[in-house]
Design a protein around this motif. Structure first.
Motif, mmCIF file in Angstrom:
data_model
loop_
_atom_site.group_PDB
_atom_site.id
_atom_site.type_symbol
_atom_site.label_atom_id
_atom_site.label_comp_id
_atom_site.label_asym_id
_atom_site.label_seq_id
_atom_site.Cartn_x
_atom_site.Cartn_y
_atom_site.Cartn_z
ATOM 1 N N THR A 195 151.489 -17.079 78.192
ATOM 2 C CA THR A 195 150.746 -17.848 79.184
ATOM 3 C C THR A 195 150.840 -17.227 80.574
ATOM 4 N N ARG A 196 151.619 -16.164 80.703
ATOM 5 C CA ARG A 196 151.857 -15.571 82.014
ATOM 6 C C ARG A 196 150.686 -14.693 82.451
ATOM 7 N N LEU A 197 149.944 -14.144 81.524
ATOM 8 C CA LEU A 197 148.862 -13.224 81.836
ATOM 9 C C LEU A 197 147.501 -13.904 81.748
ATOM 10 N N SER A 198 146.582 -13.449 82.591
ATOM 11 C CA SER A 198 145.192 -13.881 82.443
ATOM 12 C C SER A 198 144.630 -13.285 81.159
ATOM 13 N N ALA A 221 144.060 -9.575 81.596
ATOM 14 C CA ALA A 221 145.326 -8.839 81.629
ATOM 15 C C ALA A 221 145.955 -8.783 80.243
ATOM 16 N N ARG A 222 145.843 -9.879 79.500
ATOM 17 C CA ARG A 222 146.372 -9.884 78.137
ATOM 18 C C ARG A 222 145.633 -8.877 77.269
ATOM 19 N N HIS A 247 140.951 -12.177 70.837
ATOM 20 C CA HIS A 247 140.477 -11.049 71.650
ATOM 21 C C HIS A 247 139.575 -10.097 70.863
ATOM 22 N N PHE A 248 139.890 -9.853 69.603
ATOM 23 C CA PHE A 248 139.210 -8.776 68.881
ATOM 24 C C PHE A 248 138.519 -9.210 67.592
ATOM 25 N N GLY A 249 138.874 -10.335 67.050
ATOM 26 C CA GLY A 249 138.189 -10.874 65.887
ATOM 27 C C GLY A 249 138.566 -10.223 64.570
ATOM 28 N N THR A 250 138.366 -8.920 64.480
ATOM 29 C CA THR A 250 138.621 -8.170 63.254
ATOM 30 C C THR A 250 139.289 -6.846 63.608
ATOM 31 N N ARG A 251 139.810 -6.170 62.599
ATOM 32 C CA ARG A 251 140.392 -4.850 62.836
ATOM 33 C C ARG A 251 139.346 -3.863 63.365
ATOM 34 N N PRO A 252 138.121 -3.799 62.777
ATOM 35 C CA PRO A 252 137.111 -2.922 63.381
ATOM 36 C C PRO A 252 136.811 -3.292 64.830
ATOM 37 N N GLY A 253 136.833 -4.586 65.143
ATOM 38 C CA GLY A 253 136.617 -4.994 66.524
ATOM 39 C C GLY A 253 137.700 -4.469 67.444
ATOM 40 N N LEU A 254 138.928 -4.476 66.956
ATOM 41 C CA LEU A 254 140.046 -3.925 67.721
ATOM 42 C C LEU A 254 139.892 -2.422 67.904
ATOM 43 N N LEU A 255 139.560 -1.721 66.832
ATOM 44 C CA LEU A 255 139.393 -0.265 66.912
ATOM 45 C C LEU A 255 138.248 0.115 67.846
#
Length: 204
Positions: free
Chosen positions: A6-9, A12-13, A52-60
């Motif tokens: 909870t410390r980061l926006s 920032a997260r 934040h990313f939904g799926t692994r491809p989204g993260l990549l």
């Protein structure tokens, strides 16, 4: 862990998660990066990573875009500091390209992991367009070509850069020789005085 999350926006997260993802890829390769391994390494819950990313491809894909942004920012900064001559601009662009190819090995790992992903193709086209525009804008004041003709030559130079980078990764050349070769190709592809291309003559 709750206090830390909870410390980061949210922005920032996201940046922290991408930094952690990059560390994982450097240490373990792209195969070691999943939403679960990222959550564990970052010390957050899985729902935060999924949000934040939904799926692994989204993260990549997000990580790939992050690497491209870093590369373009470094290239733009180098251009601002370069002497305003076509040779120096070409050298700076070439150096920035091959520094990326050698100092960011995770770029190739992430790219390989995304092979066949339809979103990846669109992102790659966007990235190439952005770097082409950066190159063309830097060279235009030193070229007698029209903007359209110059941009097309920049497209060709980037294709050559990719081929040279392959030779570099295979150990068939050095960074210094790769930079020299690409610099010569860039300088040779622009016309600095007559308003004509050496290849196309008066048609341009």
């Amino acid at each position: 862990m709750t206090t830390a999350t909870t410390r980061l926006s949210k922005q920032a997260r996201r940046e922290q998660l991408l930094d952690t993802a990059l560390t994982i890829v450097r240490a373990q390769g792209a195969d070691g990066l999943t939403l679960l391994t990222l959550a564990e390494a970052a010390g957050v819950s899985r729902p935060i990573v999924y949000d934040h990313f939904g799926t692994r491809p989204g993260l990549l894909l997000a990580l790939y875009q992050r690497l491209d942004e870093r590369h373009r920012t470094a290239s733009a900064q180098a251009l601002r500091e370069a002497a305003p001559t076509p040779d120096e601009i070409a050298r700076v662009l070439s150096t920035a390209y091959f520094v990326c190819a050698t100092d960011m090995p995770e770029w190739n790992a992430v790219s390989a992991a995304l092979k066949g992903n339809p979103e990846m193709e669109a992102i790659e086209h966007e990235m190439i367009d952005g770097y082409t525009d950066l190159m063309a804008a830097a060279l235009l004041p030193h070229s007698g070509l029209t903007p359209e003709a110059l941009r097309l030559r920049c497209v060709g130079a980037l294709g050559a850069a990719e081929a040279i980078a392959t030779e570099l990764h295979r150990g068939r050349t050095t960074v210094a020789d790769a930079v020299t070769a690409l610099t010569d190709l860039i300088v040779g592809s622009i016309d600095t005085g007559t308003g004509r291309s050496a290849i196309d003559g008066s048609r341009l």
